[in-house]
Design a protein around this motif. Structure first.
Motif, PDB file in Angstrom:
ATOM      1  N   LEU A 268     140.479  67.605  66.159  1.00 46.95           N
ATOM      2  CA  LEU A 268     139.672  66.899  67.154  1.00 46.95           C
ATOM      3  C   LEU A 268     140.556  66.014  68.035  1.00 46.95           C
ATOM      4  O   LEU A 268     140.387  65.941  69.250  1.00 46.95           O
TER       5      LEU A 268
ATOM      6  N   GLU B 142     131.856  71.378  68.674  1.00 47.01           N
ATOM      7  CA  GLU B 142     130.637  71.341  67.874  1.00 47.01           C
ATOM      8  C   GLU B 142     130.938  71.684  66.406  1.00 47.01           C
ATOM      9  O   GLU B 142     130.416  71.046  65.493  1.00 47.01           O
TER      10      GLU B 142
ATOM     11  N   GLN C  22     132.541  68.772  64.855  1.00 49.78           N
ATOM     12  CA  GLN C  22     131.493  67.799  64.638  1.00 49.78           C
ATOM     13  C   GLN C  22     130.808  68.039  63.290  1.00 49.78           C
ATOM     14  O   GLN C  22     130.617  67.134  62.484  1.00 49.78           O
TER      15      GLN C  22
ATOM     16  N   LEU D 292     133.044  67.253  60.342  1.00 50.65           N
ATOM     17  CA  LEU D 292     133.121  65.825  60.036  1.00 50.65           C
ATOM     18  C   LEU D 292     131.819  65.315  59.425  1.00 50.65           C
ATOM     19  O   LEU D 292     131.820  64.312  58.703  1.00 50.65           O
ATOM     20  N   LYS D 293     130.753  66.008  59.715  1.00 51.36           N
ATOM     21  CA  LYS D 293     129.487  65.642  59.098  1.00 51.36           C
ATOM     22  C   LYS D 293     129.505  66.061  57.633  1.00 51.36           C
ATOM     23  O   LYS D 293     129.015  65.349  56.756  1.00 51.36           O
TER      24      LYS D 293
END
Lengths: 219, 726
Positions: free
Chosen positions: A158, A139, A142, A145-146
């Motif tokens: 990842l 998470e 995640q 990367l956002k």
């Protein structure tokens, strides 16, 4: 006359001290980062962590000292053989990461660091901690990367996760290779400059790619 | 004059612009950092406050660094586990400056870092046996918390009951707490001599702490043992779980809000032994298949002020009917029916208050109803005059509030209050009790190695019209890096069971005093613990001729536990042995004897391994218990409880295979209890009219096999976002 001398001195020293301070910061960071790149032993990592901590305490607006102090603590958690001590290093790393976070919110690199801290905690007990901390780590990646879709470090971490996790538990070897390839491309395009910003990850990306090219990895 | 000034000025400017290092006189600051002036401390971060200058101490506690600063400064020394030390220094240009930094205070928590020292640390609950939810699932052959705990030292292998019998104590001497709040009816209701499972799924709890004696002042009303369960926090993500098995079907949903601060969910399950008993009829003849309906719901919310609010509700309905031959009359069969309704709610809140105080509060309501009927069946027809009905209704309201604060850097203080309102009714007999408890406890480091826990608990029960004072004390001495020697003493009170209070409220508390000495070694995935104890019982209830507090007893023993996750790669195993010497005179016992629920020797071995190649976890557990006494009415009174049942052997097998079905994580589980099919006899029921007739008390199904599949659907869209990156 005396007043003039004092004024002159202060005029000369004022800009000097500020620029010297930032120059001093840059130099101190570079010096410690050079050691960080080669640090292998726990004692050298602890020393570096403390060095970064001291720099962070003085440079109250810089996130990088705490980021690197957190990296040191995270590496110490990974190196720790006594499983009962892993959490205390990870806790320390988390404190540094959140300090860095408060100085530089929404920073992809810090989210990536947080992910690696979660992964370090899995080593305490793979069976009972694996599901929870790999999910927390995924998470955080995640989010990283956002925050920056082109953060190659988040991609490499990842990719490592995708490669090691069993299928059905988030593992996906093909995707791991794709991510590693993309990270490697970004690393190549990034100019190698003299920077104190995070640069790690290139060798891991290449190592992963190598594994992907081995025929056994194809099945 | 002006010229001189100008030259001076130029020189001065040049001086300032040149790198300072050329001119500055460096000072070498060096010294040592110790704890109390004796023990050198390594890895201490020494810094000259406000500068980059500083160093880290080595293994001998020594450090040295150079600085160009001049003037008054503060040296700050920081290391995990201790309160920071500061020392003012004057840098006057001398070439070297020696300073010794002495840490005097251990920190329980240091700033925002949680310290987990491996020495005696009461906050880490070293006094308890700790099992993770996974330990429970891979050890127990029925997914039941109490069965997993029965492989731990101190617990007796009492197979005819779902309760925990600890160190010569009865099952009712163990109390269960969820987040600090008492749970009555932790296990399902069942007819006598049939073991029942826990109502709560092990996955609900992040920690299971099992104290087999000498537990602390926040808990009471349990003469032997406390099982302390802590519920899970916010989940990492939303998920749904399906359980599919011939015995049990269920669905659970857990939803995490978008802001990740609220989680809510619930589930339903249905358990029936219908198919199982059809395929493999057990020792019991069921007239109504055991059937359980359960439902639960929860809400957990992290408030903006940092407070955490948790609520859960758990309810169930179950019914069972069975036939047992009447031992007194030939050809007569007793038909027993039991219907149970149960509700348990638990609301807790915790928050940090100003001034370093922490507040934990809880509110709970529970209700349990058992309707039992026994009727005699003769020649296939019921005799209406034989019907006996029994309706039991219990309810429990409770409120609890605990404040804690770190005082003096090395002591944590707990102060709390507990209020309960208990109503117990059987048919027309009823009593209501208002129970109040107050407690205070401190946990402190007296020195680097010596730690202490001192507590006091005051209780008052309105039905007994009596108060009591229960002191608790524990001392720990750390014998090196991982060893811990400890002694503890505690006094524990317990109200008489409801069946006695229905008869008379002219009773007092039963009392137990525990004296425990233990040694434990905790290191690198290896735990060794040896414990010796003496427990003295006073004022136990005797029932002949009428209930009174004239019973007494003692229990003493030695226990050894060894758990190792390290020696054999990938294998987790533990061994435990308990020796128990106990006698008591209570209930209708004519003299003090070894009671029917106590085995002199108990041993168990558990071994688990995860085979990553086949994604399968295999666990084996073996429990041995020496023969337990039983009362044989054919013997003279002076030979009461001198007979022994055969020794108890139980081999449990648990296989869990991880697999993915269309990307859903699934676990296929096969468990077998008493896999070797050893005959297990827990005791005998004798006929009152014909003492030569008896019936053995045996497990319902032997062996018992469970096959099930647990499918978890992670309701997350993580994958989509990753895909968009590629």
């Amino acid at each position: 006359m005396k007043a003039l001398v004092i004024t002159l001195i202060s005029l000369v020293t004022l800009p000097y001290t500020t620029s010297a301070q930032s120059d001093k910061y840059q130099k101190a960071m570079e010096k410690n980062l050079a050691q960080f790149d080669t640090a292998r032993t726990a004692s050298s990592l602890i020393g570096l962590m403390n060095n970064f901590d001291r720099i962070g305490a003085v440079e109250k607006s810089q996130w990088l000292p705490y980021y690197y102090a957190g990296m040191c603590a995270m590496n110490l958690a990974n190196k720790e053989k006594d499983k009962s001590q892993i959490d205390s290093w990870a806790d320390k790393a988390e404190v540094y990461a959140s300090r860095a976070d408060s100085l530089s919110p929404n920073n992809s690199e810090i989210s990536c660091l947080k992910a690696t801290i979660h992964f370090a905690r899995i080593n305490v007990d793979f069976m009972s901690r694996g599901p929870k901390y790999s999910a927390l780590g995924a998470e955080a990646l995640q989010l990283a990367l956002k925050q920056n879709p082109n953060n190659p470090r988040a991609m490499v971490v990842l990719a490592q996760l995708k490669r090691s996790a069993p299928e059905g538990f988030g593992g996906d070897k093909a995707m791991a290779c794709q991510l590693a390839a993309k990270a490697a491309r970004i690393f190549e395009q990034t100019p190698a400059g003299n920077t104190i910003n995070p640069t790690w990850g290139q060798s891991s990306a290449q190592a992963l790619l190598k594994k992907c090219e081995e025929p056994t990895a194809q099945k | 004059m002006i010229r001189i000034y100008s030259i001076g000025l130029i020189l001065l400017t040049a001086l300032l612009l040149l790198p300072l290092t050329v001119f500055a006189q460096k000072t070498r600051v060096h010294g040592t950092a110790t704890y109390n002036g004796i023990r050198p401390l390594a890895n201490v971060n020494i810094s000259l406050d406000g500068t980059y200058d500083g160093a880290t101490t080595d293994d001998k506690g020594q450090f040295a660094f150079e600085t160009e600063e001049k003037g008054l400064f503060t040296v700050v020394a920081k290391v995990t586990g201790f309160v920071n030390v500061t020392q003012p220094v004057e840098l006057n240009g001398a070439a070297s400056l020696a300073i010794n930094l002495v840490f005097t205070t251990k920190a329980v928590t240091l700033n925002d870092v949680t310290v987990r020292p491996r020495l005696f640390d009461l906050t880490d609950k070293n006094k308890y046996t700790v099992l993770s939810p996974l330990d429970v699932l891979t050890t127990a052959t029925d997914g039941n918390i109490t069965s997993a705990l029965k492989t731990m030292p101190g617990a007796q292998p009492v197979g005819e009951s779902g309760d925990l019998f600890v160190r010569g104590g009865t099952g009712t001497e163990t109390k269960v707490y969820i987040d600090g709040l008492l749970v009555n009816n932790f296990t399902y209701s069942s007819p006598s001599n049939m073991a029942a499972r826990s109502r709560f799924a092990p996955g609900m709890f992040k920690g299971t702490f099992f104290s087999t004696g000498g537990y602390s002042a926040p808990y009471g009303q349990a003469l032997s043992s406390a099982l302390i369960l802590e519920t899970e926090e916010l989940p990492v993500k939303s998920s749904a779980e399906l359980t599919i098995s011939p015995i049990m079907t269920g669905a659970n949903l857990e939803k995490l809000s978008r802001d990740k601060k609220t989680a809510y969910g619930g589930g339903v399950s249905h358990t029936t032994l219908g198919l199982y008993n059809m395929l493999a009829p057990g020792a019991v003849l069921f007239t109504k298949t055991p059937r359980f309906w359960d439902g639960n719901g929860f809400v957990r919310r992290q408030l903006n002020n940092g407070g955490m609010l948790k609520f859960f509700i758990n309810g169930g309905i179950s019914a069972v009917g069975l036939d047992r031959p009447n031992l007194d009359y030939d050809g007569v069969i007793n038909n027993i029916r039991l219907t149970n309704r149960n509700l348990y709610t638990n609301l807790t809140y915790r928050q940090h208050l100003s001034g370093g105080w922490k507040w934990q509060a809880g509110l709970s309501y529970g209700h349990n109803s058992d309707l039992t009927s026994v009727a005699a069946r003769v020649d296939g027809g019921f005799r209406p005059d034989s019907l006996v009905r029994q309706a039991d209704q219990s309810s429990l309201w409770q409120a609890r509030s605990v404040f804690s604060k770190l005082i003096l850097d090395r002591t944590r203080l707990y102060v709390g209050t507990e209020l309960q309102r208990i109503s117990e009714q059987r048919n027309s007999s009823r009593y209501v009790d208002t129970f109040l408890a107050q407690f205070a406890e401190t946990e402190s480091y007296l020195t680097d190695r010596l730690s202490a826990r001192i507590g006091l608990r005051l209780e008052y029960s309105s039905v007994l019209r009596q108060a009591n004072v229960a002191p608790r004390l524990a001392l720990g001495y750390s014998t090196g890096t991982n060893g811990l020697l400890s002694v503890s003493y505690g006094r524990f009170y317990q109200k008489p069971e409801r069946q006695f209070l229905w008869q008379t409220t002219d009773l007092g508390y039963a009392r137990a005093d525990h004296y425990i000495a233990s040694y434990q070694q905790l290191a690198n995935d290896r735990t060794f613990r040896a414990e010796a104890y003496y427990k003295r019982y006073n004022n136990l209830i005797r029932t002949t001729p009428t209930p009174e507090n004239s019973g007494w007893g003692y229990a003493r023993g030695v226990e050894v536990f060894f758990r190792d996750k390290k020696s054999i790669k990938g294998v987790d195993y533990w061994l435990s042995y308990s020796f128990l010497d106990t006698k008591r005179q209570f209930l209708d016992y004519p003299t003090a004897v070894q009671p029917s629920f106590a085995a002199r020797h108990t041993a168990s071995a558990v071994v688990k391994r995860f085979f990553s190649g086949i994604q399968t976890n295999i666990g084996l557990s073996y429990t041995y218990g020496s023969g337990r006494p039983y009362a044989n009415p054919n013997r003279p009174a002076d030979s009461f409880m001198t007979d022994r049942t055969p020794a108890y052997h139980n081999l449990g097998l648990s296989i869990a295979h991880l697999m993915s079905i269309r990307k859903a994580q699934s676990v296929l589980v096969l468990t077998v209890s008493n896999a070797l099919g050893n005959r297990q006899v827990f005791g005998y029921t004798y006929s009152a009219r014909h003492p030569e007739r008896r019936e053995a008390i045996v497990p319902t199904n032997n062996p018992f096999i469970f096959v099930g599949m647990f499918v978890t659907l992670g309701a997350d869209r993580r994958q989509e976002i990753i895909n968009s990156q590629l």
